[in-house]
Enzyme design. Structure first.
Site, PDB file in Angstrom:
ATOM      1  N   ASP A  79      51.292  54.270  44.934  1.00 24.14           N
ATOM      2  CA  ASP A  79      50.497  53.283  44.194  1.00 24.14           C
ATOM      3  C   ASP A  79      49.117  53.875  43.859  1.00 24.14           C
ATOM      4  OD1 ASP A  79      50.044  50.801  43.078  1.00 24.14           O
ATOM      5  OD2 ASP A  79      49.254  49.925  44.927  1.00 24.14           O
ATOM      6  N   HIS A  80      48.709  53.769  42.608  1.00 23.53           N
ATOM      7  CA  HIS A  80      47.396  54.242  42.143  1.00 23.53           C
ATOM      8  C   HIS A  80      47.116  55.710  42.497  1.00 23.53           C
ATOM      9  CE1 HIS A  80      46.009  50.463  40.531  1.00 23.53           C
ATOM     10  NE2 HIS A  80      46.487  49.855  41.595  1.00 23.53           N
ATOM     11  N   GLY A 184      43.252  42.203  44.790  1.00 19.67           N
ATOM     12  CA  GLY A 184      42.598  41.539  45.922  1.00 19.67           C
ATOM     13  C   GLY A 184      42.511  40.034  45.729  1.00 19.67           C
ATOM     14  N   THR A 237      47.733  41.465  49.162  1.00 20.82           N
ATOM     15  CA  THR A 237      46.895  40.487  49.857  1.00 20.82           C
ATOM     16  C   THR A 237      47.671  39.274  50.379  1.00 20.82           C
ATOM     17  OG1 THR A 237      45.113  41.177  48.393  1.00 20.82           O
ATOM     18  CG2 THR A 237      44.751  39.166  49.639  1.00 20.82           C
TER      19      THR A 237
END
Ligand SMILES: [Zn+2]
Length: 303
Positions: A79-80, A184, A237
């Site tokens: 991821d990222h 988030g 989250t």
């Protein structure tokens, strides 16, 4: 059972549903999300972000082993990847260990860079990843941070025309789009630009699309997005929140303290089950298993 992300997204795209991509942290959360997929007979994309663990090769190899042992179709995605570095070489340095660890997909996140650099970096990385037989996700526009959602200062919405040329120029397998979600926790109420989503899907000839920042976006929004062309939704989250809540409310006094990991495992799993139902991928695993031969499922690594 290991799959590339491209293989998983193909059927999701054709049948108009999305696959959740939970961000795992360790062995416990890896087992919890696989358990959720098995209970729901669902495909799964396991997202792992680079800074989450001191040894991403260890975490990747372990996750790969768990995924291989599961009868569900599972992809493991970085991821990222490289998002903290503007420099291509540093990005490559972050991505290569993950390929070595057995990830079946990498996200190359150059979305903070200007369009031209984003294209050229993703293009080079896609060449490398495809040579290794694994998939690539990239991001166009920029999904911002929920903490800044009230002023949206770090959000850049995806342009449909640019999305089309980006895909053609880079050769990526799926594209993360910015249509109003944020990473988030949201400060303010999330608003999703569904018109934009529709235009992107049309402009890109029905290309597999990814939504980041799924947590807190709202069930109605997510259900709608997953039926309108989003095929992968990242979630982090909400899983943490479910576990925090479960630990706070569980009776863990005295000898029951030893149940704490089970409480975390079960709450993480049950929250993901909610997501699997929401995104419409419950019961979809058999279609993958029927469509693929063992030969096609095997992924060979050159590193
Ligand atoms: Zn993200």
């Amino acid at each position: 059972m290991l799959y590339t992300m491209k293989q998983l997204l193909e059927i999701a795209n054709k049948e108009n549903f999305a696959i959740p991509a939970p961000n795992i942290q360790n062995e416990l959360t890896a087992r919890a999300v696989i358990e959720a997929a098995e209970k729901m007979n669902s495909p799964l994309i396991i997202d792992i972000a680079f800074p989450i663990h001191p040894d991403i090769v260890f975490l990747g190899e372990m996750t790969r082993r768990l995924a291989e042992e599961s009868p569900m179709p599972i992809a493991i995605n970085l991821d990222h990847g490289g998002s903290r570095w503007a420099d291509f070489d540093l990005c490559l340095k972050e991505v290569m260990p993950c390929i070595r660890a057995g990830f079946t997909s990498i996200m190359v996140d150059r979305s903070s860079l200007p369009y031209k650099e984003n294209v050229s970096h993703v293009q080079m990385m896609t060449k490398i990843a495809h040579a290794m037989g694994i998939s690539v996700e990239a991001e166009l526009g920029h999904v911002g941070d929920g903490e800044k959602y009230d002023d949206k200062s770090d959000m850049v919405l995806t342009d449909p025309g640019e999305a089309r040329s980006f895909i053609e120029e880079t050769g990526v397998d799926c594209l993360a789009v910015s249509i109003g979600t944020a990473h988030g926790q949201y400060k303010g109420k999330p608003y999703l630009d569904f018109d934009r989503l529709e235009k992107i899907k049309t402009a890109t000839d029905n290309f597999p699309l990814v939504l980041h920042g799924g947590s807190g976006t709202g069930e109605e929004n997510l259900r709608k997005a997953s039926r309108m062309g989003i095929n992968k939704v990242n979630v982090g989250t909400d899983l943490f929140k479910a576990s925090l809540n479960a630990v706070r409310t569980a009776d863990l006094d005295g000898g029951k303290i030893y149940d704490i990991w089970q409480v975390i495992n079960d709450s993480w799993r049950d929250e993901l089950i909610r997501w699997i139902e929401l995104l419409g991928c419950a019961g979809k695993a058999p279609e993958y298993l029927a469509a693929d031969t063992v030969q096609k499922r095997r992924i060979h690594y050159m590193v």
